[in-house]
Design a protein around this motif. Structure first.
Motif, short mmCIF file in Angstrom:
data_model
loop_
_atom_site.label_atom_id
_atom_site.label_comp_id
_atom_site.label_asym_id
_atom_site.label_seq_id
_atom_site.Cartn_x
_atom_site.Cartn_y
_atom_site.Cartn_z
N MET A 176 0.64 -1.16 0.08
CA MET A 176 -0.02 -0.10 0.15
C MET A 176 0.78 1.37 0.09
SD MET A 176 -2.90 1.51 2.93
CE MET A 176 -3.48 -0.25 2.83
N PHE A 177 2.15 1.15 0.93
CA PHE A 177 2.75 2.39 0.97
C PHE A 177 3.62 2.58 -0.24
CE2 PHE A 177 2.24 1.95 5.93
CZ PHE A 177 1.15 2.59 5.90
N THR A 178 3.90 1.50 -0.88
CA THR A 178 5.35 1.80 -1.86
C THR A 178 4.44 1.53 -3.46
OG1 THR A 178 5.48 -0.65 -1.91
CG2 THR A 178 6.97 0.96 -0.19
N THR A 179 3.34 0.89 -3.49
CA THR A 179 2.76 1.06 -5.12
C THR A 179 2.18 2.17 -5.32
OG1 THR A 179 2.51 -1.43 -4.44
CG2 THR A 179 1.26 -0.35 -6.43
N VAL A 180 2.31 2.59 -6.52
CA VAL A 180 1.79 4.16 -7.00
C VAL A 180 0.85 3.65 -8.35
CG1 VAL A 180 3.68 5.12 -6.00
CG2 VAL A 180 4.00 4.37 -8.53
N GLU A 181 0.08 4.65 -8.54
CA GLU A 181 -0.60 4.60 -9.98
C GLU A 181 0.23 5.60 -10.78
OE1 GLU A 181 -4.49 6.40 -10.22
OE2 GLU A 181 -4.77 5.94 -7.90
N VAL A 182 0.31 4.97 -12.21
CA VAL A 182 0.98 5.99 -13.05
C VAL A 182 -0.15 6.16 -14.15
CG1 VAL A 182 2.49 5.74 -15.05
CG2 VAL A 182 3.09 4.70 -12.92
N ASN A 183 -0.32 7.50 -14.21
CA ASN A 183 -1.43 8.13 -15.23
C ASN A 183 -0.98 9.05 -16.26
OD1 ASN A 183 -3.86 7.15 -13.61
ND2 ASN A 183 -2.94 8.60 -12.09
N ASN A 184 -1.60 9.24 -17.17
CA ASN A 184 -1.08 9.85 -18.47
C ASN A 184 -2.34 11.11 -18.65
OD1 ASN A 184 -3.10 8.78 -20.12
ND2 ASN A 184 -1.43 7.02 -20.58
N THR A 185 -2.01 12.02 -19.81
CA THR A 185 -2.72 12.91 -20.13
C THR A 185 -4.05 12.43 -20.78
OG1 THR A 185 -1.60 13.28 -22.12
CG2 THR A 185 -1.00 14.70 -20.18
N LEU A 186 -4.09 11.10 -21.20
CA LEU A 186 -5.32 10.38 -21.93
C LEU A 186 -6.26 10.10 -20.84
CD1 LEU A 186 -3.41 8.28 -24.82
CD2 LEU A 186 -4.65 10.60 -24.85
N GLY A 187 -5.86 10.11 -19.65
CA GLY A 187 -6.94 9.66 -18.78
C GLY A 187 -6.59 8.00 -18.19
N PHE A 188 -7.58 7.42 -18.04
CA PHE A 188 -7.27 6.07 -17.67
C PHE A 188 -6.78 5.18 -18.92
CE2 PHE A 188 -11.06 6.51 -14.49
CZ PHE A 188 -10.00 6.64 -13.55
N SER A 189 -6.92 5.60 -20.10
CA SER A 189 -6.32 4.77 -21.12
C SER A 189 -4.88 4.63 -21.29
CB SER A 189 -6.82 5.26 -22.52
OG SER A 189 -6.42 4.74 -23.57
N GLY A 190 -4.38 3.63 -21.26
CA GLY A 190 -2.97 3.11 -21.15
C GLY A 190 -2.26 3.33 -19.81
N SER A 191 -3.00 3.70 -18.67
CA SER A 191 -2.55 3.95 -17.36
C SER A 191 -1.92 2.53 -16.84
CB SER A 191 -3.58 4.68 -16.31
OG SER A 191 -3.90 5.42 -17.01
N GLY A 192 -1.18 2.73 -15.66
CA GLY A 192 -0.56 1.51 -15.14
C GLY A 192 -0.14 1.69 -13.63
N SER A 193 0.94 0.99 -13.20
CA SER A 193 1.21 1.06 -11.75
C SER A 193 2.73 1.11 -11.83
CB SER A 193 0.56 -0.26 -10.94
OG SER A 193 -0.81 -0.08 -11.12
N GLY A 194 3.28 1.21 -10.57
CA GLY A 194 4.50 1.32 -10.48
C GLY A 194 4.98 1.11 -8.80
#
Length: 263
Positions: free
Chosen positions: A44-62
């Motif tokens: 929970m503390f170390t995992t992050v969302e990765v987002n882009n300017t297209l919104g949810f399309s193509g988003s991931g994690s890290g």
């Protein structure tokens, strides 16, 4: 200034430190199996969302793997940040959004590891996930996958999902490095998220899931993949080997120490 014109080699930031911290973490947490609840808290503390300017399309994690001052380094899958035409942001468990100030896409060709490094700047104190040894993730061993899947319906926020499974097979040769196979429930948007072992250490970066077709969602009308439950990750050992190789190319760089801290 154009963000993508910045010259950045994130590997020079973590070359010496990452190799050192692996040994330290291995000693500190050796033979220290954790409960699923403890690993979930770390995720929970170390995992992050990765987002882009297209919104949810193509988003991931890290996952946060290093810190130097107020600069944090995130490891993710390269296909999450592959588009040069987009700007990317990182969202943490504190629900704070940070613009990615630097991105290093590691693959030079289709055969290279599907990995990338990102950085963001924050005065908040975020823990760093400890590195493990993926060679110890043998068939039958327990693993945990964390990531932020895309919401099933519009209007919902992405929420961290923490699932468990077992290693199902190991591949010596795999496309883009995806040689660690496991059975677990995952969804689109979790690519780039960490795979932890029973000691709460990163043994892989999730990025693939077997599918048997598609179906149209009745909630949002979007086409959804039908997943089998078999997934693949890039073993963290492959990333560490890459660091070792690059360290020989950057021996003149000033080494930076990474401090790996548990929450």
């Amino acid at each position: 200034m154009n963000l993508w014109s910045l010259r950045f080699d994130a590997l020079t930031i973590i070359l010496t430190g990452a190799l050192t911290v692996t040994a330290v973490v291995s000693q500190q947490y050796a033979a220290s199996a954790k409960t699923a609840q403890e690993i979930a808290q770390l995720a929970m503390f170390t995992t992050v969302e990765v987002n882009n300017t297209l919104g949810f399309s193509g988003s991931g994690s890290g996952v946060i793997i290093a810190k130097q001052g107020n600069i944090y380094t995130v490891l993710t899958a390269n296909h999450v940040v592959a588009s040069l035409a987009q700007e990317y942001s990182i969202r943490t468990h504190l629900e704070k959004n940070y613009t990615a100030i630097r991105i290093q896409r590691l693959p030079k060709n289709d055969r290279d590891l599907d990995l990338a490094l990102m950085q963001f700047q924050s005065r908040e104190q975020y823990p760093v996930a400890p590195m493990g040894e993926s060679e110890r993730a043998v068939v039958g061993s327990t693993i945990y996958v964390a990531g932020y899947p895309l919401p099933i319906a519009s209007g919902f926020e992405r929420k961290l999902e923490f699932t468990t499974g077992i290693i199902s097979s190991r591949l010596d040769r795999a496309s883009s490095g995806y040689g660690l196979r496991y059975q677990a429930v995952t969804r689109r948007g979790m690519s780039g998220g960490p795979v932890f072992d029973a000691d709460g250490k990163i043994v892989g970066i999730h990025g693939q899931g077997d599918t048997v077709g598609t179906i149209m969602s009745q909630l949002n009308g979007q086409i959804e993949e039908i997943k089998t439950g078999l997934n693949a990750a890039i073993p963290i050992d492959a990333f560490m080997v890459l660091l070792s190789q690059r360290s020989e190319e950057h021996t003149s760089e000033t080494p930076v120490t990474i401090r790996s801290r548990m929450p």
